[in-house]
Design an enzyme around this catalytic site. Structure first.
Site, PDB file in Angstrom:
ATOM      1  N   GLU A 268       0.322  50.318   7.875  1.00  0.00           N
ATOM      2  CA  GLU A 268       0.551  49.016   8.528  1.00  0.00           C
ATOM      3  C   GLU A 268      -0.544  48.764   9.550  1.00  0.00           C
ATOM      4  OE1 GLU A 268       4.332  48.347  10.455  1.00  0.00           O
ATOM      5  OE2 GLU A 268       5.413  49.324   8.816  1.00  0.00           O
TER       6      GLU A 268
ATOM      7  N   GLU B  78       7.941  55.631  10.982  1.00  0.00           N
ATOM      8  CA  GLU B  78       7.837  55.685  12.446  1.00  0.00           C
ATOM      9  C   GLU B  78       9.027  56.375  13.112  1.00  0.00           C
ATOM     10  OE1 GLU B  78       7.036  51.857  14.081  1.00  0.00           O
ATOM     11  OE2 GLU B  78       5.176  51.617  12.964  1.00  0.00           O
TER      12      GLU B  78
HETATM   13  C1  GAL Z   1       6.089  48.420  13.003  1.00  0.00           C
HETATM   14  C2  GAL Z   1       7.253  48.382  12.056  1.00  0.00           C
HETATM   15  C3  GAL Z   1       7.352  47.128  11.254  1.00  0.00           C
HETATM   16  C4  GAL Z   1       6.893  45.868  11.968  1.00  0.00           C
HETATM   17  C5  GAL Z   1       5.679  46.088  12.832  1.00  0.00           C
HETATM   18  C6  GAL Z   1       5.302  44.943  13.751  1.00  0.00           C
HETATM   19  O1  GAL Z   1       6.370  49.287  14.052  1.00  0.00           O
HETATM   20  O2  GAL Z   1       7.169  49.457  11.158  1.00  0.00           O
HETATM   21  O3  GAL Z   1       8.635  47.069  10.743  1.00  0.00           O
HETATM   22  O4  GAL Z   1       7.896  45.150  12.528  1.00  0.00           O
HETATM   23  O5  GAL Z   1       5.817  47.211  13.632  1.00  0.00           O
HETATM   24  O6  GAL Z   1       5.967  45.017  14.957  1.00  0.00           O
END
Ligand code: GAL
Length: 451
Positions: free
Chosen positions: A357, A170
């Protein structure tokens, strides 16, 4: 009664996994030679993190990884996305290797393989050595230059066991949100040109990681970026609104995706950044645009859009009562899991797409009689998977999905209250309790279908 037939089965070979990141779970933040990260530093400034939480202990995964992998194995996890902590390898800058840190990941990766899982390793998940921040951080070319030695070291050491590499997690979150925002270190308020320059330096680091994998990764190694591309969902799925969503997606993500996939700062990039565009040195794009094998998307939420005047995208404000998770930013738009991959594919044709994710952050209460009945999390993730399945049916090359996160962990500025895990973690005792969503997701992984 027999189980109903399932018409939401993903193709054979679809990758199912869970994701974590080193700074959020490892702890041992100042032990075994690890240097201070920008987040360790930030967490020590008063008022930055909810409840004054720090990353010092986190889930104590550094000492408990074997037990954690045993729990993953029990759930049937076959793919594990994790990250390596840069300041554990280079505590200061590119000069001095911390051998105990290198050895730690040797042991850890061996344990991942012993648990029958494929590691998907992210080079950088936000924990920059504070020593490099002191040199200007991502505003300076010193960071991508230092990253070269780090990337080479990782691939040379672990490339025999790691065949799936993710360069950066990100970019927007550690560039724009850090140098032009208050909730991520170094929490500055830099002008737009400087912010565009931080993106450019991150792209150089991405390229350095791709090159490291190509040069030292051995046979079968694959590499790609994970982006938090902003997703736009046409509020009514018709041709005009879909075109507006496409345009909005391009403009919002142009700083990251466009240079990687088009190999230069295109007219679209110049239109969006204007006089504040990044300064480029000769040879930069040869690195930035090295071909990758996949694009990772972290997709949690999105925006509704429709075609306004002359087709111009019009992003709709969300009404006050619009459903959201406990994380305020996490508005519930399961269709983002369709439109994210679909628009990325339409615009840039990455060879493969992985959802690296997805999940939902809630302030889950502690287990009652050993159970956490997190039906809200299960419901949102399930709806997202239905949409992802639609993308697969429409021949978008989505090849895998990683649930964020395996266990509750340090949720950045929100500290430890905000939970994303399949495992409930009691941070006092470090006890892990599988939530209902863990049992449900185990069945999704086992059957390869939305159950
Ligand atoms: C993403 C990040 C993660 C996690 C997730 C939930 O942006 O890569 O590390 O925290 O969000 O907020």
């Amino acid at each position: 009664m027999k189980t109903p037939p399932n018409d939401r089965k993903f193709p054979r070979g679809f990758v199912w996994g869970v994701a974590t990141a080193a700074p959020q779970i490892e702890g041992a933040a100042f032990a075994y030679g690890k240097g201070e990260s920008t987040w360790d530093h930030f967490a020590r400034q008063p008022g930055r993190i909810a409840n004054g939480d720090t990353l010092d202990v986190a889930c104590d995964h550094y000492h408990r990884y074997r037990a954690d992998f045993a729990l993953m194995k029990k759930l049937g996890v076959k793919n594990y996305r994790m990250s390596i902590a840069w300041p554990r390898i280079f505590p200061e800058d590119a000069g001095s290797v911390n051998q105990p840190g290198v050895d730690f990941y040797h042991r850890l990766l061996d344990a991942v393989l012993e648990a029958g899982m494929t590691p998907w390793v992210t080079f950088f998940h936000w924990d920059l050595p504070q020593a490099l921040e002191a040199k200007g951080g991502w505003r300076s070319r010193a960071v991508p230059e230092a990253f070269v030695a780090y990337a080479d070291l990782l691939v040379k050491n672990y490339g025999d066991r790691v065949k799936r590499w993710i360069t950066l997690n990100e970019i927007g979150c550690f560039t724009r949100m850090a140098y032009g925002g208050t909730i991520r270190p170094p929490a500055l308020n830099e002008p737009e040109q400087v912010i565009n320059q931080t993106y450019h330096h991150a792209l150089l680091a991405h390229g350095a990681a791709v090159r490291a994998v190509r040069e030292h990764g051995g046979r079968g190694a694959k590499v790609g970026l994970t982006d938090d591309s902003r997703v736009f969902v046409p509020v009514i799925e018709n041709a005009e609104n879909s075109a507006a969503a496409r345009r909005a997606f391009l403009d919002a993500n142009v700083r990251v995706l466009d240079p990687i996939f088009r190999g230069h700062y295109s007219r679209d990039y110049l239109r969006v950044t204007g006089k504040d565009r990044a300064k480029v040195q000769r040879g930069d794009f040869a690195l930035i645009a090295l071909p990758t094998d996949f694009l990772g998307l972290n997709t949690y939420t999105g925006n509704y859009v429709r075609a306004g005047k002359r087709g111009k995208p019009e992003v709709l404000p969300l009404p006050r009562s619009y459903p959201q998770a406990d994380a305020d930013w996490l508005k519930l738009l399961p269709q983002a899991l369709y439109w994210g991959p679909r628009l990325a594919h339409d615009l840039y044709k990455p060879k493969e797409i992985y959802i690296t994710e997805n999940g939902a952050g809630y302030d889950d209460p502690p287990p009652v009689k050993g159970e956490v009945i997190d039906l809200h999390r299960r419901e949102y993730v399930r709806q997202g998977l239905v949409e992802l399945h639609r993308a697969v049916r429409h021949r978008v090359p989505v090849r895998g999905y990683f649930f964020w996160s395996f266990m509750d962990n340090f949720e950045w500025a929100d500290g430890y209250n905000r939970r994303f895990g399949l495992m409930y973690v009691d941070f006092k005792t470090q006890r892990r309790t599988p939530k209902l969503s863990a049992r449900w997701y185990a069945e999704v992984m086992r059957t390869g279908a939305v159950v």
